[in-house]
Scaffold this motif. Structure first.
Motif, PDB file in Angstrom:
ATOM      1  N   ILE A  11      -4.186   2.684  -5.088  1.00 47.28           N
ATOM      2  CA  ILE A  11      -3.507   1.427  -4.765  1.00 47.28           C
ATOM      3  C   ILE A  11      -2.178   1.737  -4.097  1.00 47.28           C
ATOM      4  N   GLY A  12      -1.964   1.138  -2.941  1.00 46.66           N
ATOM      5  CA  GLY A  12      -0.697   1.298  -2.227  1.00 46.66           C
ATOM      6  C   GLY A  12       0.157   0.054  -2.390  1.00 46.66           C
ATOM      7  N   PHE A  13       1.443   0.258  -2.580  1.00 42.39           N
ATOM      8  CA  PHE A  13       2.382  -0.852  -2.705  1.00 42.39           C
ATOM      9  C   PHE A  13       3.411  -0.779  -1.586  1.00 42.39           C
ATOM     10  N   ASP A  14       3.638  -1.915  -0.962  1.00 43.88           N
ATOM     11  CA  ASP A  14       4.792  -2.074  -0.082  1.00 43.88           C
ATOM     12  C   ASP A  14       6.035  -2.090  -0.976  1.00 43.88           C
ATOM     13  N   ALA A  15       7.213  -1.866  -0.388  1.00 41.53           N
ATOM     14  CA  ALA A  15       8.440  -1.841  -1.189  1.00 41.53           C
ATOM     15  C   ALA A  15       9.266  -3.115  -1.017  1.00 41.53           C
ATOM     16  N   ASP A  16       9.841  -3.310   0.179  1.00 42.21           N
ATOM     17  CA  ASP A  16      10.744  -4.437   0.418  1.00 42.21           C
ATOM     18  C   ASP A  16      10.030  -5.770   0.257  1.00 42.21           C
ATOM     19  N   ASP A  17      10.545  -6.609  -0.629  1.00 41.87           N
ATOM     20  CA  ASP A  17      10.049  -7.960  -0.897  1.00 41.87           C
ATOM     21  C   ASP A  17       8.669  -7.978  -1.554  1.00 41.87           C
ATOM     22  N   THR A  18       8.204  -6.796  -1.970  1.00 47.06           N
ATOM     23  CA  THR A  18       7.020  -6.695  -2.812  1.00 47.06           C
ATOM     24  C   THR A  18       7.419  -6.156  -4.181  1.00 47.06           C
ATOM     25  N   LEU A  19       8.231  -5.091  -4.163  1.00 46.92           N
ATOM     26  CA  LEU A  19       8.749  -4.521  -5.412  1.00 46.92           C
ATOM     27  C   LEU A  19      10.172  -4.994  -5.705  1.00 46.92           C
ATOM     28  N   TRP A  20      10.959  -5.157  -4.653  1.00 47.86           N
ATOM     29  CA  TRP A  20      12.354  -5.575  -4.827  1.00 47.86           C
ATOM     30  C   TRP A  20      12.816  -6.481  -3.693  1.00 47.86           C
ATOM     31  N   VAL A  21      13.916  -7.169  -3.922  1.00 52.69           N
ATOM     32  CA  VAL A  21      14.488  -8.130  -2.967  1.00 52.69           C
ATOM     33  C   VAL A  21      15.035  -7.394  -1.752  1.00 52.69           C
ATOM     34  N   ASN A  22      14.734  -7.898  -0.568  1.00 55.80           N
ATOM     35  CA  ASN A  22      15.248  -7.296   0.654  1.00 55.80           C
ATOM     36  C   ASN A  22      15.599  -8.339   1.717  1.00 55.80           C
ATOM     37  N   GLU A  23      14.619  -9.163   2.103  1.00 54.06           N
ATOM     38  CA  GLU A  23      14.812 -10.082   3.224  1.00 54.06           C
ATOM     39  C   GLU A  23      15.950 -11.068   2.975  1.00 54.06           C
ATOM     40  N   THR A  24      16.172 -11.419   1.734  1.00 53.38           N
ATOM     41  CA  THR A  24      17.266 -12.329   1.381  1.00 53.38           C
ATOM     42  C   THR A  24      18.598 -11.813   1.894  1.00 53.38           C
ATOM     43  N   TYR A  25      18.807 -10.507   1.804  1.00 54.48           N
ATOM     44  CA  TYR A  25      20.076  -9.909   2.239  1.00 54.48           C
ATOM     45  C   TYR A  25      20.227  -9.963   3.761  1.00 54.48           C
ATOM     46  N   PHE A  26      19.119  -9.867   4.478  1.00 56.00           N
ATOM     47  CA  PHE A  26      19.170  -9.996   5.935  1.00 56.00           C
ATOM     48  C   PHE A  26      19.525 -11.421   6.343  1.00 56.00           C
ATOM     49  N   ASN A 193     -11.223  -1.472   7.472  1.00 58.93           N
ATOM     50  CA  ASN A 193     -12.219  -1.557   6.395  1.00 58.93           C
ATOM     51  C   ASN A 193     -11.694  -1.110   5.036  1.00 58.93           C
ATOM     52  N   ALA A 194     -10.399  -1.252   4.826  1.00 53.29           N
ATOM     53  CA  ALA A 194      -9.808  -1.056   3.503  1.00 53.29           C
ATOM     54  C   ALA A 194      -9.622  -2.436   2.871  1.00 53.29           C
ATOM     55  N   HIS A 195      -8.973  -2.482   1.716  1.00 49.02           N
ATOM     56  CA  HIS A 195      -8.750  -3.748   1.019  1.00 49.02           C
ATOM     57  C   HIS A 195      -7.248  -4.064   0.992  1.00 49.02           C
ATOM     58  N   ALA A 196      -6.923  -5.341   0.811  1.00 45.27           N
ATOM     59  CA  ALA A 196      -5.520  -5.742   0.738  1.00 45.27           C
ATOM     60  C   ALA A 196      -5.376  -7.018  -0.077  1.00 45.27           C
ATOM     61  N   VAL A 197      -4.251  -7.111  -0.758  1.00 44.56           N
ATOM     62  CA  VAL A 197      -3.891  -8.320  -1.501  1.00 44.56           C
ATOM     63  C   VAL A 197      -2.510  -8.770  -1.032  1.00 44.56           C
ATOM     64  N   HIS A 198      -2.403 -10.039  -0.724  1.00 42.96           N
ATOM     65  CA  HIS A 198      -1.155 -10.608  -0.220  1.00 42.96           C
ATOM     66  C   HIS A 198      -0.374 -11.245  -1.362  1.00 42.96           C
ATOM     67  N   VAL A 199       0.892 -10.823  -1.515  1.00 42.84           N
ATOM     68  CA  VAL A 199       1.787 -11.417  -2.517  1.00 42.84           C
ATOM     69  C   VAL A 199       2.995 -11.983  -1.767  1.00 42.84           C
ATOM     70  N   PRO A 200       2.970 -13.239  -1.361  1.00 38.45           N
ATOM     71  CA  PRO A 200       4.033 -13.798  -0.519  1.00 38.45           C
ATOM     72  C   PRO A 200       5.410 -13.752  -1.182  1.00 38.45           C
ATOM     73  N   PHE A 201       6.423 -13.498  -0.369  1.00 34.76           N
ATOM     74  CA  PHE A 201       7.821 -13.619  -0.782  1.00 34.76           C
ATOM     75  C   PHE A 201       8.319 -14.950  -0.229  1.00 34.76           C
ATOM     76  N   HIS A 202       9.378 -15.491  -0.817  1.00 36.01           N
ATOM     77  CA  HIS A 202       9.788 -16.860  -0.443  1.00 36.01           C
ATOM     78  C   HIS A 202      10.376 -16.968   0.957  1.00 36.01           C
ATOM     79  N   THR A 203      10.752 -15.839   1.545  1.00 34.06           N
ATOM     80  CA  THR A 203      11.231 -15.876   2.928  1.00 34.06           C
ATOM     81  C   THR A 203      10.624 -14.709   3.699  1.00 34.06           C
ATOM     82  N   THR A 204      10.266 -14.947   4.950  1.00 36.07           N
ATOM     83  CA  THR A 204       9.604 -13.935   5.764  1.00 36.07           C
ATOM     84  C   THR A 204      10.303 -13.821   7.111  1.00 36.07           C
ATOM     85  N   TRP A 205      10.595 -12.600   7.520  1.00 32.19           N
ATOM     86  CA  TRP A 205      11.184 -12.334   8.827  1.00 32.19           C
ATOM     87  C   TRP A 205      10.243 -12.858   9.910  1.00 32.19           C
ATOM     88  N   ALA A 206      10.808 -13.485  10.930  1.00 34.01           N
ATOM     89  CA  ALA A 206       9.994 -14.089  11.993  1.00 34.01           C
ATOM     90  C   ALA A 206       9.032 -13.077  12.620  1.00 34.01           C
TER      91      ALA A 206
END
Length: 234
Positions: A11-26, A193-206
């Motif tokens: 299982i692979g995990f993204d970091a910014d805005d998946t594990l911890w807050v990031n986009e909010t600071y931008f 042909n891999a798998h993915a699960v989307h966990v939305p963050f409340h704000t997304t960079w354009a």
């Protein structure tokens, strides 16, 4: 749409805005930047021009706070017709330093989920951005112990993921990616042909936003929090 996760080994995990807050600071930094340049343009124009500059510089600077600061400086010079003061340039640099010094704020349930899955699966961290900054955040997070492998990618496209999986000797069908970005963490994986699960963050960079047409017919799940992953894979 039923998806079979029984073959998943890694299982692979993204970091910014998946594990911890990031986009909010931008977003906060963009507001500060707009206020600094408000004598030259409207806030809406300042924001739009900054985004254009980021996109123009992306192939050269890549992702991350340092690239963002360089784009802010360049945008400030151009939007002010090169009349911006050295004091304002210094203030822009300080915005970047403040961002780099932000505490790492873990999202709800992160450590619980990593601890749970690390007992059964190999976990990897697959993120993009500035190497030094991502290493700093990972160290501050206290999550390093859960990951078998950590990869900071220059981008997250099909070719980047394919190289990563080949390097780790992982078949696409055995890999599941978890992340907040459909563009970077979901669609490229489905396309190889891999798998993915989307966990939305409340704000997304354009830059990370996609159209409904791009996601139509793609086999992935969306969950509202990482904790739901435990039930999904049980």
């Amino acid at each position: 749409m039923e998806i079979n996760y029984s073959n998943i080994k890694v299982i692979g995990f993204d970091a910014d805005d998946t594990l911890w807050v990031n986009e909010t600071y931008f977003r906060e930094a963009e507001i500060e930047f707009g206020n600094l340049l408000s004598e030259y343009e409207t806030l809406n124009t300042i924001d739009q021009e900054l985004f254009k500059k980021e996109m123009e510089n992306l192939p050269l600077y890549g992702y991350g706070i340092k690239a963002f600061v360089l784009s802010m400086v360049e945008s400030a010079l151009q939007q002010s017709n090169y009349n911006v003061s050295t004091k304002t340039i210094d203030a822009i640099l300080n915005i970047g330093k403040d961002m780099l010094n932000k505490p790492v704020e873990l999202l709800d349930g992160v450590e619980e989920v990593l601890k749970h899955f690390s007992k059964k699966y190999r976990l990897i961290l697959a993120t993009k951005g500035d190497l030094l900054d991502q290493e700093r955040k990972l160290e501050k997070s206290g999550l390093t112990k859960y990951f078998h492998h950590i990869e900071v990618l220059s981008d997250k496209k099909e070719a980047n993921y394919s190289r990563l999986l080949n390097h780790l000797d992982i078949k696409p069908s055995e890999f599941l990616m978890i992340g907040n970005s459909l563009k970077s963490d979901v669609l490229p994986l489905i396309n190889i042909n891999a798998h993915a699960v989307h966990v939305p963050f409340h704000t997304t960079w354009a830059h990370e936003q996609v159209t409904e047409q791009e996601t139509n017919g793609k086999a992935y799940k969306t969950i509202s929090s990482l904790r739901e992953l435990i039930k999904l894979l049980s």
